[in-house]
Design a protein around this motif. Sequence first.
Motif: not given
Length: 345
Positions: A84-98
Motif C-alpha cells: 500500500t503506497v502513496g505516490i508523491l510528486y513535487w514540481l520543485n526538487p528542492e521542495d522534495s529534498a526539504r
Amino acid sequence: MQQNNSQDARTYPLRMPPGWNPPVPAWMSVFDEGVHSVSMSVIGCQHNEDQDVAGFLSDLKQAATGADIVDFARSSDADGRQQTVGILYWLNPEDSARWAGSDRFGAFWSKHAEAGEHGVFREMVNIPLERSETLFSGPEHDHGMSQKRVSLEGPVDRHMYWGGMRDRIPLSADDALEAGGPIRVVEEDGERISVEAHENLCIIRSGQDWTLTEGVQREEYLEQIEPVLDAGMRFLRDNGAEVGCYSCRYMRELDDGFADAERSFGLAYFRTMADLEAWAEHHPTHLAIFNKFLEIAPKYGPALQLRLWHEVSVLPAGRQVAEYVRCSPGTGFLGGIAMQAAEPA
C-alpha cells in the motif's frame, strides 16, 4: 516542450515511419516553462492481507502535506503480501529534498520503520523533463504528474509505432540512454537496506481509468482488456528478470477515503528503456495487451470512454535512492539487486 519532427541535428534518428498517421489520437502534457525536473517519491508499506494499514495511510497523508500531488494505491505481491503506497510528486526538487529531510517526514518514517508491524519502503527519484514523456488517450485526462501540467501538445504523431516512446523523450535525440553500472547497495544494517540506482534506470507508470465507461464499453474493458492487462503485469511481477524488469506493481488506485477507485496502473522499473521497448515490441504478454486495445479502441474514436495514460522516465544516476525495512528481496529496486546477483559472473 514542443518537439521538432525533423531528423536534422539528431544523432539518433526517429523511428517514426515516413508519413505516419496514428490509428488513434493521443496528447502529451506541457509543463510550466520554469519546471525542468519533477521529483517523485513512492512511500509504502508491505503487509499481510489481514493487517490494518489505516494508520499508516492516515499518517502518510498528514506527512505528505506540501507535496504538489499525492496518489494512493495498493497491489498484491507474488507471495500474497500486499503493498500500500502513496505516490508523491513535487514540481520543485528542492521542495522534495526539504520535505525528505524535515522533522515531519522523519517522525513518520521513524514511527513506521521502528514499529515492526510491517515492512516499509521509500523510493525517491528526480526526473528531468528532458528525460521523460507523457501520453494520454484524450485531452481531458490529467493523471500522474500531469495533474499539474499547464497545457497539452497534440494530437501528436509520435505514437502507436514501436519506438514512439523513445522518440517522445527529448534527450533521446542525442543519447542512447544505455545502462551504466549496477544498482548499488549503499548501506545495510540488519533489516534495513539502502540502495542507489544506476544510470538510465527506466520507470514507467501506465494507467487505466474506467470511471466514465458504461454499457458495452465497460464490459469490453472489464471482460476483454483488463484480463490480458492483468496477465502482462503478473508476468512482469513474477518473471520480470527474463526481460530486464526489476519489479512491477499492478496497483489499484484509492480514493480520498482510501477505498478502491475505478483506476489502476502498472508501476515498473526496468534496467533500461531498451528492455522496456523489447518487452513491449516482442513479448506475447504485451502484444496481447496492445492487440486487444487495437481491436477495440479504433471503432470508438473520440467516443472512447476508457481513459489511458502513461509517463515514462529514464533517470540519471545520483539522487535516485531507495530504502527498505523488513521488505521482501524483490521489492522495488531490490529486484535489481536480486537480478544482478543471479547473473553469471
